[in-house]
Design a protein around this motif. Structure first.
Motif, short mmCIF file in Angstrom:
data_model
loop_
_atom_site.label_atom_id
_atom_site.label_comp_id
_atom_site.label_asym_id
_atom_site.label_seq_id
_atom_site.Cartn_x
_atom_site.Cartn_y
_atom_site.Cartn_z
N ASN A 9 4.76 -8.11 20.23
CA ASN A 9 5.69 -6.92 19.61
C ASN A 9 5.47 -6.68 17.96
O ASN A 9 6.47 -6.11 17.37
CB ASN A 9 7.10 -7.30 19.99
N SER A 10 4.31 -7.02 17.52
CA SER A 10 4.24 -6.99 16.04
C SER A 10 3.78 -5.46 15.96
O SER A 10 3.16 -4.72 16.43
CB SER A 10 2.95 -7.75 15.54
N ARG A 11 4.36 -4.98 14.82
CA ARG A 11 3.97 -3.45 14.35
C ARG A 11 4.09 -3.38 12.71
O ARG A 11 4.60 -4.34 12.32
CB ARG A 11 5.09 -2.63 14.72
N LEU A 12 3.34 -2.35 12.15
CA LEU A 12 3.73 -2.16 10.90
C LEU A 12 4.54 -1.21 10.71
O LEU A 12 4.64 0.02 11.52
CB LEU A 12 2.33 -1.77 10.30
N SER A 13 5.58 -1.48 10.14
CA SER A 13 6.87 -0.54 9.96
C SER A 13 6.62 0.62 9.27
O SER A 13 7.28 1.64 9.58
CB SER A 13 7.92 -1.37 9.19
N CYS A 14 5.42 0.72 8.52
CA CYS A 14 5.01 2.17 7.96
C CYS A 14 4.50 3.17 8.98
O CYS A 14 4.40 4.24 8.91
CB CYS A 14 3.86 1.83 7.13
N GLN A 15 4.12 2.53 10.27
CA GLN A 15 3.78 3.40 11.15
C GLN A 15 4.97 3.74 12.34
O GLN A 15 4.55 4.44 13.65
CB GLN A 15 2.69 2.56 12.07
N ILE A 16 6.16 3.56 12.20
CA ILE A 16 7.02 3.63 13.10
C ILE A 16 7.86 4.79 12.31
O ILE A 16 8.70 4.55 11.21
CB ILE A 16 7.98 2.55 13.57
N LYS A 17 7.90 5.87 12.88
CA LYS A 17 8.76 6.96 12.32
C LYS A 17 10.23 6.84 13.09
O LYS A 17 10.59 6.78 14.17
CB LYS A 17 8.38 8.28 12.86
N VAL A 18 11.43 7.24 12.06
CA VAL A 18 12.48 7.01 12.54
C VAL A 18 12.91 8.48 13.16
O VAL A 18 12.69 9.52 12.45
CB VAL A 18 13.62 6.79 11.27
N ALA A 21 -1.77 2.48 16.99
CA ALA A 21 -2.97 3.17 16.70
C ALA A 21 -3.97 2.18 16.64
O ALA A 21 -3.71 1.06 15.95
CB ALA A 21 -2.70 4.15 15.52
N SER A 22 -5.41 2.67 16.62
CA SER A 22 -6.36 1.65 16.13
C SER A 22 -6.56 1.07 14.72
O SER A 22 -6.73 0.11 14.47
CB SER A 22 -7.66 2.54 16.54
N MET A 23 -5.97 2.16 14.02
CA MET A 23 -5.83 1.61 12.60
C MET A 23 -4.96 0.58 12.29
O MET A 23 -4.98 -0.57 11.57
CB MET A 23 -5.63 2.78 11.55
N GLU A 24 -3.92 0.77 12.82
CA GLU A 24 -2.82 -0.38 12.83
C GLU A 24 -3.27 -1.50 13.24
O GLU A 24 -2.78 -2.67 12.90
CB GLU A 24 -1.33 0.07 13.67
N GLU A 25 -3.98 -1.46 14.66
CA GLU A 25 -4.31 -2.72 15.14
C GLU A 25 -5.47 -3.50 14.41
O GLU A 25 -5.02 -4.95 14.08
CB GLU A 25 -5.13 -2.34 16.45
N SER A 26 -6.22 -2.65 13.52
CA SER A 26 -7.08 -3.32 12.58
C SER A 26 -6.49 -3.93 11.41
O SER A 26 -6.69 -5.22 10.93
CB SER A 26 -8.19 -2.35 11.90
N MET A 27 -5.20 -3.39 10.81
CA MET A 27 -4.55 -3.85 9.83
C MET A 27 -3.75 -5.08 10.18
O MET A 27 -3.68 -5.96 9.47
CB MET A 27 -3.74 -2.73 9.08
N CYS A 82 0.81 -1.28 0.00
CA CYS A 82 -0.20 0.05 0.00
C CYS A 82 1.02 1.31 0.07
O CYS A 82 0.11 2.49 0.11
CB CYS A 82 -0.97 -0.04 1.16
N GLY A 83 2.22 1.16 -0.17
CA GLY A 83 3.16 2.28 0.19
C GLY A 83 2.98 2.98 1.19
O GLY A 83 3.58 4.06 1.35
N GLY A 84 2.77 2.49 2.16
CA GLY A 84 2.88 3.23 3.63
C GLY A 84 1.45 3.81 3.91
O GLY A 84 1.60 4.78 5.03
N ALA A 85 0.43 3.35 3.45
CA ALA A 85 -1.00 4.34 3.93
C ALA A 85 -1.54 3.40 5.06
O ALA A 85 -2.73 3.89 5.24
CB ALA A 85 -1.86 4.19 2.60
N CYS A 86 -0.95 2.53 5.59
CA CYS A 86 -1.62 1.66 6.59
C CYS A 86 -2.95 1.28 6.24
O CYS A 86 -3.90 1.26 6.68
CB CYS A 86 -1.70 2.60 7.97
#
Length: 106
Positions: A81-90, A65-71, A40-44
């Motif tokens: 410890n799962s995350r979507l890497s598009c939701q972690i800012k460097v 965030a709730s959207m990340e939980e849904s995805m 999705c190019g980082g659109a969560c």
């Protein structure tokens, strides 16, 4: 800049320098780290950038965030410890971050 280590399911390590403001997903794509599909190019809007954040880094990467939980419902083998890497800012605070990639995405 922050150094991020991506560890593939088979143990292959990829250390990259990531610019502040990018996401962990964008840094992986720019450095051709295999295993981050980012359909999705980082659109969560998918779960193809799923990573496992090393336990030592969970607090610094923040809460889902709730959207990340849904995805993450669409990801394989979700863990605490799962995350979507598009939701972690460097940022400089993430210098040394270690993430592991699942055996398969989505």
């Amino acid at each position: 800049m922050a150094k991020i280590t991506y560890i593939e399911h088979d143990g292959t390590r990829h250390e990259v320098e990531a610019e502040n403001g990018l996401t962990v997903m964008e840094a992986a794509i720019r450095n051709m780290v295999p295993g981050i599909d980012a359909d999705c190019g980082g659109a969560c809007a998918c779960a193809t950038c799923h990573v496992y954040v090393d336990e030592a880094w969970l607090e610094k990467t923040g809460e889902r965030a709730s959207m990340e939980e849904s995805m993450l419902d669409f990801a394989s083998d979700v863990q605490d410890n799962s995350r979507l890497s598009c939701q972690i800012k460097v940022s400089d605070a993430l210098d040394g971050l270690v993430v592991r990639l699942p055996e398969q995405q989505g």
